[in-house]
Structures are given as structure tokens and as C-alpha cells.
Design a protein around this motif. Sequence first.
Motif, PDB file in Angstrom:
ATOM      1  N   PRO A  39       8.619  12.017   2.564  1.00 36.92           N
ATOM      2  CA  PRO A  39       8.983  10.637   2.270  1.00 36.92           C
ATOM      3  C   PRO A  39       7.490   9.875   3.003  1.00 36.92           C
ATOM      4  O   PRO A  39       7.003  10.237   3.867  1.00 36.92           O
ATOM      5  CB  PRO A  39      10.093  10.396   3.007  1.00 36.92           C
ATOM      6  CG  PRO A  39      10.722  11.739   3.380  1.00 36.92           C
ATOM      7  CD  PRO A  39       9.673  12.701   3.347  1.00 36.92           C
ATOM      8  N   CYS A  40       7.259   8.696   2.634  1.00 39.33           N
ATOM      9  CA  CYS A  40       6.300   7.830   2.952  1.00 39.33           C
ATOM     10  C   CYS A  40       6.815   7.180   4.165  1.00 39.33           C
ATOM     11  O   CYS A  40       7.823   6.645   4.593  1.00 39.33           O
ATOM     12  CB  CYS A  40       6.513   6.576   2.144  1.00 39.33           C
ATOM     13  SG  CYS A  40       5.332   5.255   2.646  1.00 39.33           S
ATOM     14  N   ARG A  41       6.071   7.747   5.287  1.00 41.17           N
ATOM     15  CA  ARG A  41       6.371   7.399   6.510  1.00 41.17           C
ATOM     16  C   ARG A  41       6.206   6.042   6.956  1.00 41.17           C
ATOM     17  O   ARG A  41       6.827   5.602   7.854  1.00 41.17           O
ATOM     18  CB  ARG A  41       5.606   8.174   7.676  1.00 41.17           C
ATOM     19  CG  ARG A  41       5.732   9.920   7.499  1.00 41.17           C
ATOM     20  CD  ARG A  41       4.833  10.495   8.458  1.00 41.17           C
ATOM     21  NE  ARG A  41       5.509  10.424   9.869  1.00 41.17           N
ATOM     22  CZ  ARG A  41       6.472  10.981  10.433  1.00 41.17           C
ATOM     23  NH1 ARG A  41       6.984  12.070   9.554  1.00 41.17           N
ATOM     24  NH2 ARG A  41       6.664  10.930  11.760  1.00 41.17           N
ATOM     25  N   ALA A  42       5.283   5.326   6.457  1.00 38.45           N
ATOM     26  CA  ALA A  42       5.176   3.955   6.616  1.00 38.45           C
ATOM     27  C   ALA A  42       6.271   3.365   6.187  1.00 38.45           C
ATOM     28  O   ALA A  42       6.961   2.137   6.905  1.00 38.45           O
ATOM     29  CB  ALA A  42       3.882   3.433   6.023  1.00 38.45           C
ATOM     30  N   TYR A  43       6.745   3.275   4.970  1.00 35.52           N
ATOM     31  CA  TYR A  43       8.017   2.945   4.532  1.00 35.52           C
ATOM     32  C   TYR A  43       9.299   3.036   5.399  1.00 35.52           C
ATOM     33  O   TYR A  43       9.997   2.123   5.557  1.00 35.52           O
ATOM     34  CB  TYR A  43       8.238   3.162   3.049  1.00 35.52           C
ATOM     35  CG  TYR A  43       8.974   2.626   2.258  1.00 35.52           C
ATOM     36  CD1 TYR A  43       8.700   1.406   1.585  1.00 35.52           C
ATOM     37  CD2 TYR A  43      10.439   2.637   2.055  1.00 35.52           C
ATOM     38  CE1 TYR A  43       9.380   0.590   0.774  1.00 35.52           C
ATOM     39  CE2 TYR A  43      11.153   1.929   1.410  1.00 35.52           C
ATOM     40  CZ  TYR A  43      10.837   0.752   0.883  1.00 35.52           C
ATOM     41  OH  TYR A  43      11.489   0.199   0.059  1.00 35.52           O
ATOM     42  N   GLU A  86       0.775  -1.323   0.071  1.00 39.31           N
ATOM     43  CA  GLU A  86      -0.190  -0.019   0.090  1.00 39.31           C
ATOM     44  C   GLU A  86       0.885   1.206  -0.021  1.00 39.31           C
ATOM     45  O   GLU A  86       0.448   2.238  -0.249  1.00 39.31           O
ATOM     46  CB  GLU A  86      -0.810  -0.075   1.288  1.00 39.31           C
ATOM     47  CG  GLU A  86      -1.959  -1.166   1.358  1.00 39.31           C
ATOM     48  CD  GLU A  86      -2.961  -1.108   0.463  1.00 39.31           C
ATOM     49  OE1 GLU A  86      -3.559   0.146   0.252  1.00 39.31           O
ATOM     50  OE2 GLU A  86      -3.392  -2.035  -0.294  1.00 39.31           O
ATOM     51  N   HIS A  87       2.137   1.028   0.318  1.00 39.57           N
ATOM     52  CA  HIS A  87       2.933   2.021   0.492  1.00 39.57           C
ATOM     53  C   HIS A  87       4.042   2.133  -0.302  1.00 39.57           C
ATOM     54  O   HIS A  87       5.284   1.323   0.053  1.00 39.57           O
ATOM     55  CB  HIS A  87       3.369   2.505   1.948  1.00 39.57           C
ATOM     56  CG  HIS A  87       2.250   2.935   2.916  1.00 39.57           C
ATOM     57  ND1 HIS A  87       1.968   4.181   3.059  1.00 39.57           N
ATOM     58  CD2 HIS A  87       1.563   2.062   3.450  1.00 39.57           C
ATOM     59  CE1 HIS A  87       0.755   4.295   3.891  1.00 39.57           C
ATOM     60  NE2 HIS A  87       0.710   3.258   4.307  1.00 39.57           N
ATOM     61  N   THR A  88       4.130   2.084  -1.792  1.00 33.35           N
ATOM     62  CA  THR A  88       5.161   2.020  -2.615  1.00 33.35           C
ATOM     63  C   THR A  88       5.605   3.356  -3.110  1.00 33.35           C
ATOM     64  O   THR A  88       5.117   4.065  -3.899  1.00 33.35           O
ATOM     65  CB  THR A  88       4.640   1.161  -3.615  1.00 33.35           C
ATOM     66  OG1 THR A  88       4.257   0.029  -3.166  1.00 33.35           O
ATOM     67  CG2 THR A  88       6.014   0.882  -4.583  1.00 33.35           C
ATOM     68  N   ARG A 126       8.149   9.453  -2.356  1.00 32.12           N
ATOM     69  CA  ARG A 126       6.711   9.810  -2.282  1.00 32.12           C
ATOM     70  C   ARG A 126       5.817   8.680  -2.640  1.00 32.12           C
ATOM     71  O   ARG A 126       6.141   7.901  -3.529  1.00 32.12           O
ATOM     72  CB  ARG A 126       6.374  11.052  -3.286  1.00 32.12           C
ATOM     73  CG  ARG A 126       6.872  12.388  -2.889  1.00 32.12           C
ATOM     74  CD  ARG A 126       6.791  13.484  -3.760  1.00 32.12           C
ATOM     75  NE  ARG A 126       7.462  13.124  -5.011  1.00 32.12           N
ATOM     76  CZ  ARG A 126       7.836  13.817  -6.086  1.00 32.12           C
ATOM     77  NH1 ARG A 126       7.445  15.206  -6.049  1.00 32.12           N
ATOM     78  NH2 ARG A 126       8.489  13.445  -7.246  1.00 32.12           N
ATOM     79  N   CYS A 127       4.728   8.336  -1.761  1.00 32.29           N
ATOM     80  CA  CYS A 127       3.970   7.165  -2.083  1.00 32.29           C
ATOM     81  C   CYS A 127       2.408   7.821  -2.155  1.00 32.29           C
ATOM     82  O   CYS A 127       2.147   8.574  -1.513  1.00 32.29           O
ATOM     83  CB  CYS A 127       4.094   6.297  -0.956  1.00 32.29           C
ATOM     84  SG  CYS A 127       2.705   6.233   0.411  1.00 32.29           S
ATOM     85  N   PRO A 128       1.853   7.124  -3.013  1.00 27.11           N
ATOM     86  CA  PRO A 128       0.427   7.342  -3.344  1.00 27.11           C
ATOM     87  C   PRO A 128      -0.498   7.500  -2.299  1.00 27.11           C
ATOM     88  O   PRO A 128      -1.448   8.306  -2.158  1.00 27.11           O
ATOM     89  CB  PRO A 128      -0.166   6.452  -4.421  1.00 27.11           C
ATOM     90  CG  PRO A 128       1.303   5.982  -5.066  1.00 27.11           C
ATOM     91  CD  PRO A 128       2.297   5.828  -3.639  1.00 27.11           C
ATOM     92  N   THR A 129      -0.477   6.393  -1.388  1.00 27.29           N
ATOM     93  CA  THR A 129      -1.390   6.324  -0.286  1.00 27.29           C
ATOM     94  C   THR A 129      -1.058   7.406   0.537  1.00 27.29           C
ATOM     95  O   THR A 129      -2.288   8.117   1.056  1.00 27.29           O
ATOM     96  CB  THR A 129      -0.873   4.859   0.313  1.00 27.29           C
ATOM     97  OG1 THR A 129      -0.978   3.916  -0.506  1.00 27.29           O
ATOM     98  CG2 THR A 129      -1.896   4.796   1.609  1.00 27.29           C
ATOM     99  N   CYS A 130       0.165   7.696   0.979  1.00 21.33           N
ATOM    100  CA  CYS A 130       0.382   8.834   2.175  1.00 21.33           C
ATOM    101  C   CYS A 130      -0.209  10.216   1.271  1.00 21.33           C
ATOM    102  O   CYS A 130      -0.516  11.171   2.052  1.00 21.33           O
ATOM    103  CB  CYS A 130       2.010   8.995   2.508  1.00 21.33           C
ATOM    104  SG  CYS A 130       2.387   7.683   3.619  1.00 21.33           S
ATOM    105  N   ARG A 131       0.114  10.338   0.072  1.00 21.28           N
ATOM    106  CA  ARG A 131       0.039  11.644  -0.576  1.00 21.28           C
ATOM    107  C   ARG A 131      -1.562  11.987  -0.665  1.00 21.28           C
ATOM    108  O   ARG A 131      -2.095  12.997  -0.436  1.00 21.28           O
ATOM    109  CB  ARG A 131       0.356  11.564  -2.013  1.00 21.28           C
ATOM    110  CG  ARG A 131       0.542  13.125  -2.664  1.00 21.28           C
ATOM    111  CD  ARG A 131       1.635  13.107  -3.624  1.00 21.28           C
ATOM    112  NE  ARG A 131       1.337  11.912  -4.501  1.00 21.28           N
ATOM    113  CZ  ARG A 131       2.253  11.360  -5.735  1.00 21.28           C
ATOM    114  NH1 ARG A 131       3.204  11.886  -5.742  1.00 21.28           N
ATOM    115  NH2 ARG A 131       1.773  10.244  -6.486  1.00 21.28           N
TER     116      ARG A 131
HETATM  117 ZN   LIG Z   1       2.996   5.842   2.365  1.00 21.98          ZN
END
Ligand SMILES: [Zn+2]
Length: 107
Positions: free
Chosen positions: A77-81, A53-55, A61-66
Motif C-alpha cells: 500500500p502507498c505509505r504516504a497515503y 502524487e500518491h493516488t 498501490r500508487c504509481p509514485t511508490c511503485r
Molecule cells: Zn505512494
Amino acid sequence: MSTTVFSQLDRSLREHLATLVRLATTGDDDTAVELARCELPRVVTAIKALLDEHTPDEHGRCPTCRTRRFRRRLPSPCRAYLGAQLALTVSGDEPSGNHRKHLRSVG
Ligand SMILES: [Zn+2]
């Protein structure tokens, strides 16, 4: 606070994870082996599912977080990643002074 099905799921998941940690740190060798063989692959599968989900792209940058956050001028940056990276690479048997190594492997 109301108890929803989801909050019950969430709590049981957290309790499950806490149990895994407790068994891994305090259990005997047989327990540790069983954890590694049976539970570790499942945990890895769970992490992979989350990371799917967090690529992030090449800029982090990831689409989910954005879509979930306010749009910012600076790409965040994607925090989950990053969180998964940090947790997995820093909590190894090396002391926590090795952040640089982790950063290099990311970059
Ligand atoms: Zn993310």
C-alpha cells in the motif's frame, strides 16, 4: 554534511510546521483562530498536493511508490497515503483507540 538549497528549504519547512504545532498547542485563542483561518487551509493545500502524487488504486498501490521501490510480488500500500490518513484520522480529539473506525472509512 553539505548544506544544499534543498536542505535549507527542508529545514525551514520543518521549522515552519513545528512553529504551527507550537502555536496551536500553546497559543491563546486568538492565535488558534488565526491559525485555523490562515494556516490550516495552506496546510490542507500542501497535503493535497502531496497526495496528488500518491493516488493509490483500489488495491492501495500508487504509481509514485511503485516506481521508487523495488518491485515486490505483493502489492504494498502507498505509505504516504496511509501515513496521511493515519495522522489525520487518529490525531483528532478522539483517543487513539479508534483505529478500526479509521480502517473502515478507508476500506
Ligand atoms: Zn505512494
